[in-house]
Scaffold this active site. Structure first.
Site, PDB file in Angstrom:
ATOM      1  N   ARG A 113       0.829  -1.209   0.000  1.00  0.00           N
ATOM      2  CA  ARG A 113       0.000   0.000   0.000  1.00  0.00           C
ATOM      3  C   ARG A 113       0.861   1.256   0.000  1.00  0.00           C
ATOM      4  NH1 ARG A 113      -4.498  -0.022   4.155  1.00  0.00           N
ATOM      5  NH2 ARG A 113      -5.209   1.641   2.784  1.00  0.00           N
ATOM      6  N   GLN A 159     -10.809   9.088   7.708  1.00  0.00           N
ATOM      7  CA  GLN A 159     -10.559   7.684   8.036  1.00  0.00           C
ATOM      8  C   GLN A 159      -9.412   7.150   7.193  1.00  0.00           C
ATOM      9  OE1 GLN A 159     -14.634   5.500   8.451  1.00  0.00           O
ATOM     10  NE2 GLN A 159     -14.955   7.285   7.168  1.00  0.00           N
ATOM     11  N   HIS A 170      -7.702   7.026  11.820  1.00  0.00           N
ATOM     12  CA  HIS A 170      -7.282   5.630  11.657  1.00  0.00           C
ATOM     13  C   HIS A 170      -5.782   5.500  11.402  1.00  0.00           C
ATOM     14  CE1 HIS A 170     -11.640   4.221  10.523  1.00  0.00           C
ATOM     15  NE2 HIS A 170     -11.503   4.533  11.800  1.00  0.00           N
TER      16      HIS A 170
HETATM   17  N1  APR Z   1     -16.177   9.457  -4.817  1.00  0.00           N
HETATM   18  C1  APR Z   1     -16.847   9.359  -3.662  1.00  0.00           C
HETATM   19  N2  APR Z   1     -17.137   8.201  -3.073  1.00  0.00           N
HETATM   20  C2  APR Z   1     -16.739   7.070  -3.680  1.00  0.00           C
HETATM   21  C3  APR Z   1     -16.024   7.082  -4.882  1.00  0.00           C
HETATM   22  C4  APR Z   1     -15.745   8.353  -5.473  1.00  0.00           C
HETATM   23  N3  APR Z   1     -15.064   8.477  -6.621  1.00  0.00           N
HETATM   24  N4  APR Z   1     -15.766   5.807  -5.241  1.00  0.00           N
HETATM   25  C5  APR Z   1     -16.292   5.014  -4.275  1.00  0.00           C
HETATM   26  N5  APR Z   1     -16.898   5.791  -3.337  1.00  0.00           N
HETATM   27  C6  APR Z   1     -17.586   5.381  -2.120  1.00  0.00           C
HETATM   28  C7  APR Z   1     -18.280   4.039  -2.192  1.00  0.00           C
HETATM   29  O1  APR Z   1     -19.593   4.202  -2.689  1.00  0.00           O
HETATM   30  C8  APR Z   1     -18.259   3.576  -0.735  1.00  0.00           C
HETATM   31  O2  APR Z   1     -19.425   4.002  -0.076  1.00  0.00           O
HETATM   32  O3  APR Z   1     -16.602   5.248  -1.120  1.00  0.00           O
HETATM   33  C9  APR Z   1     -17.074   4.327  -0.143  1.00  0.00           C
HETATM   34  C10 APR Z   1     -15.919   3.457   0.253  1.00  0.00           C
HETATM   35  O4  APR Z   1     -16.314   2.643   1.330  1.00  0.00           O
HETATM   36  P1  APR Z   1     -15.262   1.730   2.103  1.00  0.00           P
HETATM   37  O5  APR Z   1     -14.421   1.002   1.133  1.00  0.00           O
HETATM   38  O6  APR Z   1     -16.017   0.941   3.093  1.00  0.00           O
HETATM   39  O7  APR Z   1     -14.307   2.795   2.821  1.00  0.00           O
HETATM   40  P2  APR Z   1     -14.507   3.556   4.200  1.00  0.00           P
HETATM   41  O8  APR Z   1     -15.935   3.801   4.494  1.00  0.00           O
HETATM   42  O9  APR Z   1     -13.589   4.731   4.184  1.00  0.00           O
HETATM   43  O10 APR Z   1     -13.959   2.476   5.227  1.00  0.00           O
HETATM   44  C11 APR Z   1     -13.904   2.805   6.598  1.00  0.00           C
HETATM   45  O11 APR Z   1     -12.947   0.698   7.152  1.00  0.00           O
HETATM   46  O12 APR Z   1     -11.559  -1.010   6.535  1.00  0.00           O
HETATM   47  C12 APR Z   1     -11.689   0.084   7.344  1.00  0.00           C
HETATM   48  O13 APR Z   1      -9.961   1.370   8.296  1.00  0.00           O
HETATM   49  C13 APR Z   1     -10.623   1.127   7.085  1.00  0.00           C
HETATM   50  O14 APR Z   1     -10.830   3.538   7.173  1.00  0.00           O
HETATM   51  C14 APR Z   1     -11.404   2.346   6.661  1.00  0.00           C
HETATM   52  C15 APR Z   1     -12.771   2.095   7.265  1.00  0.00           C
END
Ligand code: APR
Length: 262
Positions: free
Chosen positions: A87, A119, A137
Site C-alpha cells: 500500500r 478515516q 485511523h
Molecule cells: N467518490 C466518492 N465516493 C466514492 C467514490 C468516489 N469516486 N468511489 C467510491 N466511493 C464510495 C463508495 O460508494 C463507498 O461508499 O466510497 C465508499 C468506500 O467505502 P469503504 O471502502 O467501506 O471505505 P470507508 O468507508 O472509508 O472504510 C472505513 O474501514 O476497513 C476500514 O480502516 C478502514 O478507514 C477504513 C474504514
C-alpha cells in the site's frame, strides 16, 4: 474501530433527500459557521487508491482479520507488513484530486472553522495543501514501536521483513486496526459538538465509531440553536444514509468542487 454499531442506527431515522449532486444548491456557509468534514476511502478513489468494500476493494482480496487486527499481527507480522508495504508503494505516487484540493481551499477560507477528520491513512489531503488533518485511523507513511515510548515517525520504507526498534521490539505500521481505539477521539467529539454543518464524503458508513458521527450531530442543535445540517456525498447511499438530511450522489471529484459557498 469496529464493524457493528453500538446501538441500532435505524432508531430515530428519517428519509434523506437523495438525488444527483447537480440537483442541489451549494451549501451557503454563514460567516461563523463551523464545518465538520469526514472523509473516507471514496475521496481518494479517483486518485488511484483502492477502497475497501467496493467491487475490487481491498477486503475482496484480503481478510481484514489477517492484515488489520492485533490478532493478525500477532499471528503473522510479516504478512501484515507485506500488505502495508504494497500500500505504501502504491500510495507514494498518487496525487490529490479536485475533491482534496477543494477542501484545502476551504481550509484557507475557514481556517480553524473547518475540522477535517479522515478515516484514510493516505496523505492526499496533506499533498493538496491541507494543514490540519485529523487521521483517526492512523497514517500509512508513519510507523511506531509496538513497545517503547518512541514517538511515531515518518517512514515510507516498503519493508520485506518485520523491522525492529532499537529497544528490540517490533516496529508496526501507525495504523488503527479493528479492535483498536481510533486516535484523537476527544478532539473529534468537541468538533462534532460544535459544528453547524456535517459532511461525509466517500465512506460506506459500515465502520464505527466514524459511521456514528452523523447520529451524534443529529442528536443536538448547532451553535445558533438550529439543527446542524448533515450531508453525504458519494456515488451511492451509504449504510447509514437514513441519518443524513441529504445524500448528494456523485463522484467526489465532481461533487465536492462547488459544494460550499462562503
Ligand atoms: N467518490 C466518492 N465516493 C466514492 C467514490 C468516489 N469516486 N468511489 C467510491 N466511493 C464510495 C463508495 O460508494 C463507498 O461508499 O466510497 C465508499 C468506500 O467505502 P469503504 O471502502 O467501506 O471505505 P470507508 O468507508 O472509508 O472504510 C472505513 O474501514 O476497513 C476500514 O480502516 C478502514 O478507514 C477504513 C474504514
Amino acid at each position: 474501530m469496529r464493524m457493528a454499531p453500538p446501538t441500532s442506527p435505524r432508531s430515530s431515522t428519517r428519509s434523506p433527500r437523495t438525488a444527483p449532486f447537480a440537483a442541489f444548491a451549494p451549501v451557503a456557509l454563514t460567516p461563523r459557521a463551523r464545518v465538520f468534514v469526514l472523509t473516507g476511502a471514496g475521496i481518494s478513489a479517483e486518485s488511484g487508491i483502492r477502497t475497501f468494500r467496493d467491487a475490487n476493494g481491498l477486503w475482496e482480496q484480503h481478510r481484514f482479520e489477517d492484515v488489520a487486527s492485533p490478532e493478525g499481527w500477532n499471528a503473522d507480522a510479516a504478512l501484515v507488513w507485506r500488505f502495508y508495504a504494497e500500500r505504501r508503494a502504491q500510495a507514494v505516487a498518487c496525487q490529490p484530486n479536485p475533491a482534496h484540493r477543494e477542501l484545502a481551499d476551504l481550509e484557507r477560507t475557514l481556517g480553524a472553522r473547518l475540522f477535517l477528520c479522515t478515516q484514510n491513512v493516505d496523505d492526499l489531503h496533506e499533498k493538496a495543501g491541507h494543514g490540519r488533518v485529523v487521521h483517526m485511523h492512523g497514517e500509512l507513511m508513519k510507523s511506531r514501536c509496538e513497545s517503547c515510548s518512541r514517538a511515531p515517525f515518518d517512514d515510507v520504507e516498503p519493508y520485506a521483513a518485520v523491522p525492529r526498534c532499537e529497544c528490540g521490539a517490533r516496529i508496526r505500521p501507525h495504523i488503527v486496526w479493528f479492535g483498536e481505539e481510533p486516535f484523537a477521539m476527544d478532539r473529534i467529539q468537541q468538533a462534532l459538538d460544535a459544528c453547524d454543518v456535517f459532511v461525509t464524503i466517500g465512506s460506506s458508513g459500515a465502520v464505527y465509531p466514524a459511521a456514528g458521527f452523523v447520529r451524534a450531530v443529529r442528536a443536538r442543535v448547532s451553535g445558533d440553536g438550529k439543527p446542524a445540517t448533515t450531508l453525504y456525498v458519494g456515488p451511492e447511499e451509504p449504510d447509514n444514509a437514513a441519518m443524513f438530511d441529504e445524500c448528494r450522489l456523485g463522484l467526489a471529484g465532481d461533487a465536492v468542487p462547488g459544494l460550499f459557498t462562503t
